[in-house]
Scaffold this motif. Structure first.
Motif, PDB file in Angstrom:
ATOM      1  N   UNK A   1       4.652 -10.192   5.354  1.00  0.00           N
ATOM      2  CA  UNK A   1       3.505 -10.512   6.229  1.00  0.00           C
ATOM      3  C   UNK A   1       2.898 -11.864   5.848  1.00  0.00           C
TER       4      UNK A   1
ATOM      5  N   UNK B   1       6.249   7.040   0.549  1.00  0.00           N
ATOM      6  CA  UNK B   1       5.292   6.444   1.463  1.00  0.00           C
ATOM      7  C   UNK B   1       4.431   7.542   2.077  1.00  0.00           C
TER       8      UNK B   1
ATOM      9  N   UNK C   1       3.899 -11.570  11.571  1.00  0.00           N
ATOM     10  CA  UNK C   1       4.931 -11.127  10.636  1.00  0.00           C
ATOM     11  C   UNK C   1       4.648  -9.763  10.036  1.00  0.00           C
ATOM     12  N   UNK C   2       4.067  -8.899  10.846  1.00  0.00           N
ATOM     13  CA  UNK C   2       3.875  -7.521  10.407  1.00  0.00           C
ATOM     14  C   UNK C   2       5.177  -6.764  10.655  1.00  0.00           C
ATOM     15  N   UNK C   3       5.721  -6.119   9.650  1.00  0.00           N
ATOM     16  CA  UNK C   3       6.923  -5.320   9.891  1.00  0.00           C
ATOM     17  C   UNK C   3       6.587  -4.158  10.829  1.00  0.00           C
TER      18      UNK C   3
ATOM     19  N   UNK D   1      -5.012   8.193  -3.138  1.00  0.00           N
ATOM     20  CA  UNK D   1      -5.290   7.158  -2.143  1.00  0.00           C
ATOM     21  C   UNK D   1      -6.774   7.130  -1.834  1.00  0.00           C
TER      22      UNK D   1
ATOM     23  N   UNK E   1      -4.334  -2.129   5.506  1.00  0.00           N
ATOM     24  CA  UNK E   1      -3.219  -2.722   4.767  1.00  0.00           C
ATOM     25  C   UNK E   1      -1.945  -1.888   4.764  1.00  0.00           C
ATOM     26  N   UNK E   2      -1.671  -1.220   5.880  1.00  0.00           N
ATOM     27  CA  UNK E   2      -0.390  -0.524   5.930  1.00  0.00           C
ATOM     28  C   UNK E   2       0.713  -1.556   5.753  1.00  0.00           C
ATOM     29  N   UNK E   3       1.796  -1.135   5.141  1.00  0.00           N
ATOM     30  CA  UNK E   3       2.897  -2.070   4.899  1.00  0.00           C
ATOM     31  C   UNK E   3       3.710  -2.328   6.164  1.00  0.00           C
ATOM     32  N   UNK E   4       3.576  -1.428   7.108  1.00  0.00           N
ATOM     33  CA  UNK E   4       4.318  -1.591   8.345  1.00  0.00           C
ATOM     34  C   UNK E   4       3.898  -0.535   9.346  1.00  0.00           C
TER      35      UNK E   4
ATOM     36  N   UNK F   1      -5.366   0.183  11.465  1.00  0.00           N
ATOM     37  CA  UNK F   1      -4.294   0.457  10.505  1.00  0.00           C
ATOM     38  C   UNK F   1      -3.966  -0.786   9.688  1.00  0.00           C
ATOM     39  N   UNK F   2      -3.964  -1.917  10.359  1.00  0.00           N
ATOM     40  CA  UNK F   2      -3.652  -3.156   9.657  1.00  0.00           C
ATOM     41  C   UNK F   2      -4.730  -3.494   8.621  1.00  0.00           C
TER      42      UNK F   2
ATOM     43  N   UNK G   1       0.816  -1.213   0.000  1.00  0.00           N
ATOM     44  CA  UNK G   1       0.000   0.000   0.000  1.00  0.00           C
ATOM     45  C   UNK G   1       0.855   1.271   0.000  1.00  0.00           C
ATOM     46  N   UNK G   2       2.147   1.116   0.171  1.00  0.00           N
ATOM     47  CA  UNK G   2       3.035   2.274   0.262  1.00  0.00           C
ATOM     48  C   UNK G   2       2.559   3.229   1.341  1.00  0.00           C
ATOM     49  N   UNK G   3       2.040   2.669   2.378  1.00  0.00           N
ATOM     50  CA  UNK G   3       1.545   3.464   3.492  1.00  0.00           C
ATOM     51  C   UNK G   3       2.108   2.876   4.779  1.00  0.00           C
TER      52      UNK G   3
ATOM     53  N   UNK H   1       1.749   8.465   5.381  1.00  0.00           N
ATOM     54  CA  UNK H   1       1.610   8.086   6.784  1.00  0.00           C
ATOM     55  C   UNK H   1       0.158   8.209   7.265  1.00  0.00           C
TER      56      UNK H   1
END
Lengths: 339, 339
Positions: free
Chosen positions: B1, A96, A144-146, B120, A121-124, A117-118, A65-67, A98
């Motif tokens: 993930x 990215x 395994x979420x960064x 977005x 689909x935030x990337x991390x 936030x998850x 998602x580049x977010x 925020x």
DNA sequence: CTGAAAGCGCTTACAG
DNA sequence: CTGAAAGCGCTTACAG
């Protein structure tokens, strides 16, 4: 909103498939060996139609998602505002965006926030964790979420983190007070199990004991939810009695600001009667009649490092965790001048 | 993930179509008349698998992202931080998430930011516009993007906005200075074409002229990009010469903070030599030896109103624009005490 | 009461 | 050099 123009519209007008257009718009024409003429034509039409890619669709397909999500305690606190700003700038450099949220030092809010936030689909995640959120953080790891912990590492959780040498910085601050001739140094901290505050307390204790003053330990705790009252009570106790404190060490900027308000009200003179040091910085420290000596955290470096660590993790899911510990700096000013 | 569980996984396990699952998960079982037993079974499986809906996919389909974009000048400035916080809280109550960005008072950044947020697929925008961004705002209107202007309306753009009575508030502040016996009231403002600052200037001018002091007008301007230097120069000029100012009115909190730093350095006594009033609030104002008289903006109400207006617009695209103007309040303190 | 199907706007491996 | 097709994970109008 008006209907947006999509790849399909461009494809239609150009008389080609959406695939071609997609390749051109993402500059993969080389790879897809699209004809130069065709590429130009497509670009022209895209321009004319003012095409704007739909990030959502792209993310759904690509899985990225580049977010990045940012969780702070309270975005209206300038300390976190500055952190947010650095992260924003650094993220932007890497294309990215925020999304943020304030946990209010509350576990439940923190959990909701992480989920929200998850789901988006935030990337991390970069998180300044609330007290008691270890479980939530562990879950992130399991899934395994960064993510990167900032400001407050959890000693029991193996996770990438950015923090400062809290014990060392506190030690230096208290040592500075002792060297300036103070002997009865009080400390006001948050009532919390968070590790960074514990470290600050232990730095304080260590300094006292290294200077043979372990008997003089006087720490008071204030609840986040009853800041004002608890601080006033603490100051009354520390500055009252037969052996009033001659110096005060505040564990965070919000504690110090609230404390200084009260100290002014009481008419206690700084630094004559009472020397003052605080963690963090604040514009308010500059305007206090005796500019306040403080411990400057390297916020910019911290923000940069957090984003860097997170992006590395996003790129390489197997990257080992990395704990970065930076040094803080004691900025000495009037509030701790020698008597 | 780790791969997330999707509707399909649940459907498979339950032996039904994804449609059923979708209905149940979005609580539309009634409408779709799903059997109660089946609904229970589906929910149970979802729970077991720890299903989390993918917001991206939902948004792509539904055309709504339940996300609003917020553009401020600088999130690290507590004034904007507070606004952000109110908007965050208010948005959350309506199940909206906030993406933010700082424009740095820069038109190009503002344009990039608007595009990034729109790509977005935010459902709407709350923007504290940068100078010169009228065109960008007009484009939003043309594209029928729901948005609300905050803090700084553009008089030439017909748009929904939340602002305060800037001229009136400035007028009251200056009047207060005059009534407290000051006669040579200087003002320091940003060098900008932004309407809210123009209004504050005109409130100042109006007050002087109503009190027969139009000849005493002394306004200095500071550039956002050269804040420190320009303010110092301005203060030197205003407080120097044969007829030094006996009061100073700052148009924003950042101007005041920078100005007060210098005033302290110079050893000018407040309020004796120089009375001080500022727009906005700041913790720093409280800790100044003479707590600073300031103009309190109703930030919470502003944020609430902004979100409300935006959501109404999102729901009803044809909603006529609405400009809300709130009143600010002068908080009188030591910095303007009578001589 | 239940399900198949189309489609949101993209990307990309694959076939020609 | 170009295009058809599948699919990301959902929603919803429609048919049974």
């Amino acid at each position: 909103m008006k209907k947006k123009v999509s790849l399909k519209d461009i494809a239609q007008e150009a008389g080609v498939s959406t695939a071609l257009v997609s390749y051109v718009m993402t500059n993969k024409e080389e790879k897809a060996r699209v004809g130069r003429e065709m590429a130009r034509k497509i670009r022209k039409i895209a321009q004319k139609l003012n095409y704007q890619p739909n990030h959502l669709a792209r993310s759904l397909k690509s899985g990225r998602s580049d977010t990045i999500g940012l969780i702070v305690a309270d975005i209206s606190n300038p300390f976190f505002g500055h952190i947010a700003r650095t992260i924003e700038d650094e993220a932007k450099q890497h294309n990215y965006t925020v999304i943020f949220g304030s946990s209010d030092e509350n576990v439940d809010k923190s959990g909701d926030l992480i989920n929200a936030l998850l789901n988006r689909q935030v990337d991390g995640l970069i998180v300044i964790p609330a007290e008691g959120s270890e479980q939530q953080i562990r879950r992130l790891k399991e899934r395994h979420v960064p993510f990167v912990l900032m400001d407050r590492p959890f000693p029991d959780v193996d996770a990438s983190s950015i923090s400062i040498n809290n014990a060392g910085a506190a030690y230096e601050a208290v040592k500075h007070l002792l060297l300036s001739g103070r002997r009865r140094v009080g400390m006001i901290a948050y009532k919390t199990g968070l590790h960074h505050i514990a470290e600050r307390r232990s730095g304080y204790t260590q300094a006292l004991s290294d200077y043979g003053l372990e008997k003089e330990k006087r720490i008071k705790l204030a609840r986040y939810s009853h800041l004002r009252d608890d601080i006033r009570k603490a100051i009354d106790q520390l500055t009252g009695g037969k052996h009033p404190a001659d110096a005060l060490f505040f564990a965070t900027n919000s504690l110090a600001i609230e404390g200084l308000r009260y100290i002014s009200e009481l008419g206690i003179s700084v630094p004559e009667q009472l020397a003052v040091v605080s963690f963090d910085e604040s514009e308010a420290f500059d305007l206090f009649h005796a500019p306040v000596t403080y411990i400057r955290q390297p916020i910019r470096e911290m923000g940069k490092a957090a984003v860097r660590l997170l992006l590395e993790q996003i790129r390489d899911g197997d990257k080992p965790t990395e704990a970065i510990c930076l040094d803080a700096e004691l900025i000495v000013r009037q509030s701790t001048a020698k008597k």
